[in-house]
Design an enzyme around this catalytic site. Structure first.
Site, PDB file in Angstrom:
ATOM      1  N   GLN A  96       0.856  -1.203   0.000  1.00  0.00           N
ATOM      2  CA  GLN A  96       0.000   0.000   0.000  1.00  0.00           C
ATOM      3  C   GLN A  96       0.883   1.240   0.000  1.00  0.00           C
ATOM      4  O   GLN A  96       1.775   1.384   0.833  1.00  0.00           O
ATOM      5  CB  GLN A  96      -0.917   0.008   1.236  1.00  0.00           C
ATOM      6  CG  GLN A  96      -1.864   1.195   1.265  1.00  0.00           C
ATOM      7  CD  GLN A  96      -2.834   1.164   2.471  1.00  0.00           C
ATOM      8  OE1 GLN A  96      -2.737   0.284   3.323  1.00  0.00           O
ATOM      9  NE2 GLN A  96      -3.736   2.122   2.516  1.00  0.00           N
ATOM     10  N   HIS A 102      -8.468   1.931  -0.450  1.00  0.00           N
ATOM     11  CA  HIS A 102      -9.016   1.979  -1.812  1.00  0.00           C
ATOM     12  C   HIS A 102      -9.003   0.590  -2.418  1.00  0.00           C
ATOM     13  O   HIS A 102      -8.166  -0.244  -2.074  1.00  0.00           O
ATOM     14  CB  HIS A 102      -8.195   2.926  -2.698  1.00  0.00           C
ATOM     15  CG  HIS A 102      -6.722   2.705  -2.601  1.00  0.00           C
ATOM     16  ND1 HIS A 102      -5.981   3.169  -1.550  1.00  0.00           N
ATOM     17  CD2 HIS A 102      -5.863   2.036  -3.404  1.00  0.00           C
ATOM     18  CE1 HIS A 102      -4.718   2.814  -1.716  1.00  0.00           C
ATOM     19  NE2 HIS A 102      -4.629   2.118  -2.830  1.00  0.00           N
TER      20      HIS A 102
END
Ligand code: AMP
Length: 140
Positions: A96, A102
């Site tokens: 990430q 997301h």
């Protein structure tokens, strides 16, 4: 960990930086990935401030996955892709790079390898065109 509101997606939610929107409702926003791993790569985020899946409320998680399903089908249809990958990374160790949760929506084609993760910026005209095509499917 405390949510850091300086991340780029928090700035997108505050309209402080440009982006190519695909879909928005009260709880979620979908927009084109600026460094796409494939044509039609879309990101879906919750408006609730949360760094990872584990920080997100159940209510926001439900809204998020509903938008992921909606936008994924629209991206698959608009790009005429035979397959579609949904990806979601939690924490630096998982890869990430932006600290606001997301989902990645990535259309896939046979024998077309993924481009690198968050590596090569796409031309703005290209992002604008794909965003328009996906929005057209959502509005049909
Ligand atoms: P992740 O590594 O899972 O946190 O993914 C972050 C994604 O955000 C990457 O695919 C990047 O290409 C993308 N990204 C970074 N900055 C922007 C931006 N300003 N607008 C759209 N996408 C972005």
């Amino acid at each position: 960990m405390a949510y850091d509101g300086h991340n780029i997606f928090a700035k997108i939610l505050r309209r402080e930086v440009p982006f190519f929107a695909v879909y928005e409702d009260d709880a979620t926003l979908a927009f084109m990935d600026a460094m796409p791993q494939a044509d039609g790569h879309v990101l879906v985020i919750p408006k609730e401030p949360a760094e990872t899946l584990f920080d997100l409320s159940d209510e926001a998680a439900k809204a998020l996955i509903t938008t992921v399903k909606l936008v994924a089908l629209a991206a698959k249809t608009a790009m005429q892709a035979p397959g579609l990958m949904v990806m979601q990374l939690n924490g630096e160790a998982a890869g990430q790079t932006v600290s606001h949760i997301h989902f990645h929506i990535i259309p896939r084609f046979p024998n077309v390898p993924l481009r690198g993760h968050a590596q090569v910026p796409a031309a703005t005209d290209t992002l604008k065109t794909f965003a328009g095509q996906i929005r057209n499917v959502l509005q049909a």
